[in-house]
Design a protein around this motif. Structure first.
Motif, PDB file in Angstrom:
ATOM      1  N   ALA A  54       0.841  -1.206   0.000  1.00  0.00           N
ATOM      2  CA  ALA A  54       0.000   0.000   0.000  1.00  0.00           C
ATOM      3  C   ALA A  54       0.872   1.251   0.000  1.00  0.00           C
ATOM      4  N   ILE A  55       1.961   1.230   0.781  1.00  0.00           N
ATOM      5  CA  ILE A  55       2.886   2.361   0.820  1.00  0.00           C
ATOM      6  C   ILE A  55       3.539   2.561  -0.540  1.00  0.00           C
ATOM      7  N   PHE A  56       3.969   1.459  -1.145  1.00  0.00           N
ATOM      8  CA  PHE A  56       4.625   1.540  -2.461  1.00  0.00           C
ATOM      9  C   PHE A  56       3.703   2.138  -3.519  1.00  0.00           C
ATOM     10  N   ILE A  57       2.464   1.638  -3.582  1.00  0.00           N
ATOM     11  CA  ILE A  57       1.529   2.124  -4.604  1.00  0.00           C
ATOM     12  C   ILE A  57       1.215   3.601  -4.387  1.00  0.00           C
ATOM     13  N   ALA A  58       0.932   3.969  -3.144  1.00  0.00           N
ATOM     14  CA  ALA A  58       0.602   5.369  -2.847  1.00  0.00           C
ATOM     15  C   ALA A  58       1.797   6.277  -3.143  1.00  0.00           C
ATOM     16  N   TYR A  59       2.997   5.837  -2.745  1.00  0.00           N
ATOM     17  CA  TYR A  59       4.211   6.631  -3.000  1.00  0.00           C
ATOM     18  C   TYR A  59       4.457   6.790  -4.494  1.00  0.00           C
ATOM     19  N   THR A  60       4.329   5.684  -5.232  1.00  0.00           N
ATOM     20  CA  THR A  60       4.603   5.720  -6.674  1.00  0.00           C
ATOM     21  C   THR A  60       3.621   6.634  -7.397  1.00  0.00           C
ATOM     22  N   LEU A  66       3.783  14.341  -8.849  1.00  0.00           N
ATOM     23  CA  LEU A  66       4.803  15.386  -8.776  1.00  0.00           C
ATOM     24  C   LEU A  66       5.699  15.350 -10.010  1.00  0.00           C
ATOM     25  N   TYR A  67       5.964  14.138 -10.469  1.00  0.00           N
ATOM     26  CA  TYR A  67       6.801  13.968 -11.662  1.00  0.00           C
ATOM     27  C   TYR A  67       6.156  14.634 -12.877  1.00  0.00           C
ATOM     28  N   LEU A  68       4.845  14.492 -12.994  1.00  0.00           N
ATOM     29  CA  LEU A  68       4.130  15.102 -14.114  1.00  0.00           C
ATOM     30  C   LEU A  68       4.178  16.622 -14.040  1.00  0.00           C
ATOM     31  N   MET A  69       4.532  17.129 -12.836  1.00  0.00           N
ATOM     32  CA  MET A  69       4.695  18.573 -12.681  1.00  0.00           C
ATOM     33  C   MET A  69       6.141  18.984 -12.978  1.00  0.00           C
ATOM     34  N   HIS A  70       6.896  18.035 -13.580  1.00  0.00           N
ATOM     35  CA  HIS A  70       8.271  18.299 -14.020  1.00  0.00           C
ATOM     36  C   HIS A  70       9.208  18.618 -12.863  1.00  0.00           C
ATOM     37  N   GLN A  71       9.031  17.904 -11.749  1.00  0.00           N
ATOM     38  CA  GLN A  71       9.924  18.090 -10.610  1.00  0.00           C
ATOM     39  C   GLN A  71      11.088  17.100 -10.650  1.00  0.00           C
ATOM     40  N   PHE A  72      10.906  15.951 -11.276  1.00  0.00           N
ATOM     41  CA  PHE A  72      11.913  14.894 -11.231  1.00  0.00           C
ATOM     42  C   PHE A  72      12.641  14.747 -12.565  1.00  0.00           C
ATOM     43  N   PRO A  73      13.944  14.494 -12.558  1.00  0.00           N
ATOM     44  CA  PRO A  73      14.652  14.094 -13.783  1.00  0.00           C
ATOM     45  C   PRO A  73      14.146  12.719 -14.232  1.00  0.00           C
ATOM     46  N   THR A  74      13.802  12.583 -15.487  1.00  0.00           N
ATOM     47  CA  THR A  74      13.181  11.353 -15.996  1.00  0.00           C
ATOM     48  C   THR A  74      14.050  10.129 -15.772  1.00  0.00           C
ATOM     49  N   ARG A  75      15.355  10.225 -16.067  1.00  0.00           N
ATOM     50  CA  ARG A  75      16.234   9.052 -15.958  1.00  0.00           C
ATOM     51  C   ARG A  75      16.284   8.535 -14.529  1.00  0.00           C
ATOM     52  N   ILE A  76      16.420   9.439 -13.580  1.00  0.00           N
ATOM     53  CA  ILE A  76      16.514   9.038 -12.174  1.00  0.00           C
ATOM     54  C   ILE A  76      15.187   8.449 -11.708  1.00  0.00           C
ATOM     55  N   PHE A  77      14.078   9.044 -12.148  1.00  0.00           N
ATOM     56  CA  PHE A  77      12.759   8.563 -11.727  1.00  0.00           C
ATOM     57  C   PHE A  77      12.566   7.105 -12.129  1.00  0.00           C
ATOM     58  N   ALA A 186      20.982  19.727  -1.492  1.00  0.00           N
ATOM     59  CA  ALA A 186      20.497  18.674  -2.392  1.00  0.00           C
ATOM     60  C   ALA A 186      19.412  19.249  -3.299  1.00  0.00           C
ATOM     61  N   ASN A 187      19.166  18.563  -4.406  1.00  0.00           N
ATOM     62  CA  ASN A 187      18.116  19.013  -5.312  1.00  0.00           C
ATOM     63  C   ASN A 187      16.760  18.948  -4.613  1.00  0.00           C
ATOM     64  N   THR A 188      15.914  19.923  -4.914  1.00  0.00           N
ATOM     65  CA  THR A 188      14.607  19.987  -4.264  1.00  0.00           C
ATOM     66  C   THR A 188      13.788  18.729  -4.516  1.00  0.00           C
ATOM     67  N   PHE A 189      13.954  18.116  -5.684  1.00  0.00           N
ATOM     68  CA  PHE A 189      13.131  16.943  -6.020  1.00  0.00           C
ATOM     69  C   PHE A 189      13.418  15.783  -5.059  1.00  0.00           C
ATOM     70  N   VAL A 190      14.641  15.710  -4.506  1.00  0.00           N
ATOM     71  CA  VAL A 190      14.966  14.633  -3.567  1.00  0.00           C
ATOM     72  C   VAL A 190      14.129  14.786  -2.298  1.00  0.00           C
ATOM     73  N   SER A 191      14.070  16.001  -1.766  1.00  0.00           N
ATOM     74  CA  SER A 191      13.254  16.240  -0.571  1.00  0.00           C
ATOM     75  C   SER A 191      11.780  15.989  -0.849  1.00  0.00           C
ATOM     76  N   LEU A 192      11.324  16.334  -2.055  1.00  0.00           N
ATOM     77  CA  LEU A 192       9.925  16.088  -2.415  1.00  0.00           C
ATOM     78  C   LEU A 192       9.627  14.588  -2.441  1.00  0.00           C
ATOM     79  N   MET A 193      10.557  13.813  -2.964  1.00  0.00           N
ATOM     80  CA  MET A 193      10.383  12.361  -2.990  1.00  0.00           C
ATOM     81  C   MET A 193      10.343  11.798  -1.561  1.00  0.00           C
ATOM     82  N   ILE A 194      11.213  12.330  -0.708  1.00  0.00           N
ATOM     83  CA  ILE A 194      11.254  11.877   0.683  1.00  0.00           C
ATOM     84  C   ILE A 194       9.933  12.179   1.375  1.00  0.00           C
ATOM     85  N   PHE A 195       9.444  13.408   1.223  1.00  0.00           N
ATOM     86  CA  PHE A 195       8.192  13.790   1.886  1.00  0.00           C
ATOM     87  C   PHE A 195       6.990  13.038   1.305  1.00  0.00           C
TER      88      PHE A 195
END
Length: 365
Positions: A54-60, A66-77, A186-195
């Motif tokens: 459940a955590i994995f699905i919700a996180y993904t 957020l990724y669709l809002m162009h916050q994450f680099p595609t390759r890393i995502f 660190a890049n802002t996208f890393v903190s966004l992924m963490i949160f």
């Protein structure tokens, strides 16, 4: 300023996790991902595991928004997603069939290799005080693998009571996100992924806290441990010795439990992978604390570690060294007092007793 859309995504992630968890609970019963009572378990009735799904699905889904809002680099995502799927598959198989330790280690290693080569997520250099910059070169691979294996297993080992690993990980990851956002550049996208991951765990925690209705299972503990290790690596590409110490300090509870479990088994001449009932939570309960009290005490210890880790970025090198020495001294006293290394293994306490006795005997004369 935090964008309103990001807050909406985080709230949606938390709600999605809360909604998905009951469905994952039913699925766990159907496919046999159930934790049955035995001498090593604290549960008295069969409990569904695999709550990490459940955590994995919700996180993904949350990170995708957020990724669709162009916050994450595609390759890393997508590189991260590949590693996550390997870890998830390892955890699900283990929750259903119970893998051997070597088989679990293989799954974690494959996921680590995937993010290392495909995502380029690795530790490459380290700056030592008074020495300067050291390049790891070919050692970058084994050091990165060791880092991911150690932290993933540390989170996995502490998952022994209702809500324990989930709560401690929420505290640790929240601190990591704050430090990454304000101190490590660190890049802002890393903190966004963490949160986003924290939000997914917050939605799951009410079902997992004592008395739990579903366990994280290895699906959850391996996934959270792996993500914690990988997130910390984003800030460890070009680092100082102090910045390496920060994630270690944040994860003080699971790392301490893991290190002393290894020491205890070596001293008792038992295999390191052999399970026992002398982990931190076991010892606290053996001292008379209830299930809920034990979890809350360990939450408190995790908060202390997190608070101390927040002092490192604003401390001088000398201050950081003194802070570390003081913490290690206090930690050793606590560990010996509760018998985490084993009964009657109290070298520091015995030394203090002998020293006090020596001085008091002199003063009496």
């Amino acid at each position: 300023m935090i964008r309103f859309e990001i807050l909406v995504c985080l709230m949606a992630t938390m709600m999605l996790s809360a909604i998905l968890t009951p469905f994952v609970r039913k699925l766990a019963f159907k496919i046999g991902a159930v934790d049955k009572p035995n001498l090593r378990r604290v549960n008295k009735v069969p409990m569904p595991t695999m709550g990490g799904l459940a955590i994995f699905i919700a996180y993904t889904l949350g990170s995708t928004m957020l990724y669709l809002m162009h916050q994450f680099p595609t390759r890393i995502f997508f590189a991260l997603l590949g590693g996550e799927l390997i870890i998830l598959a390892t955890g699900i198989i283990d929750d259903i069939y119970e893998l051997k330790p070597r088989q679990k280690m293989l799954g974690i290693t494959l996921a680590a290799l995937e993010v290392y080569f495909i995502g380029g997520i690795r530790m490459t250099t380290l700056t030592f005080p008074f020495v300067g910059l050291i390049h790891f070169h070919w050692l970058s691979l084994p050091i990165t693998l060791l880092w991911i294996l150690a932290i993933t297993n540390a989170i996995n080992l502490i998952d022994g009571l209702d809500g324990l690993a989930t709560g401690v990980s929420i505290i640790a990851l929240s601190t990591t996100g704050v430090i990454g956002l304000f101190f490590l550049n660190a890049n802002t996208f890393v903190s966004l992924m963490i949160f986003t991951l924290v939000a997914a765990m917050l939605g799951f925690l009410p079902y997992n806290f004592f008395p739990a209705r579903i366990y994280l299972g290895d699906t959850g503990s391996l996934f959270i441990g792996f993500m914690t290790a990988v997130f910390s690596l984003f800030g460890l590409k070009n680092v100082t010795l102090i910045s390496v110490g920060i994630p270690v300090m944040i994860l003080g509870v699971p790392i301490t439990d893991t290190v002393y479990a290894m020491i205890r088994r070596i001293l008792n001449k038992k295999p390191i992978s052999q399970a026992d009932k002398h982990h931190l939570h076991h010892r606290l309960m053996q001292l008379g604390l209830t299930h809920r009290q034990t979890v809350m005490v360990i939450y408190g210890i995790a908060l202390i570690f997190s608070f101390i880790s927040l002092l490192y970025p604003i401390s001088s090198i000398g201050g950081s060294i003194l802070l570390t020495i003081g913490l290690l001294f206090g930690l050793e006293l606590f560990v010996e007092a509760i018998g985490l290394a084993g009964d009657h293994r109290q070298p520091l306490l015995n030394w203090i007793k002998r020293t006090v006795a020596r001085f008091t005997s002199k003063s009496s004369h």
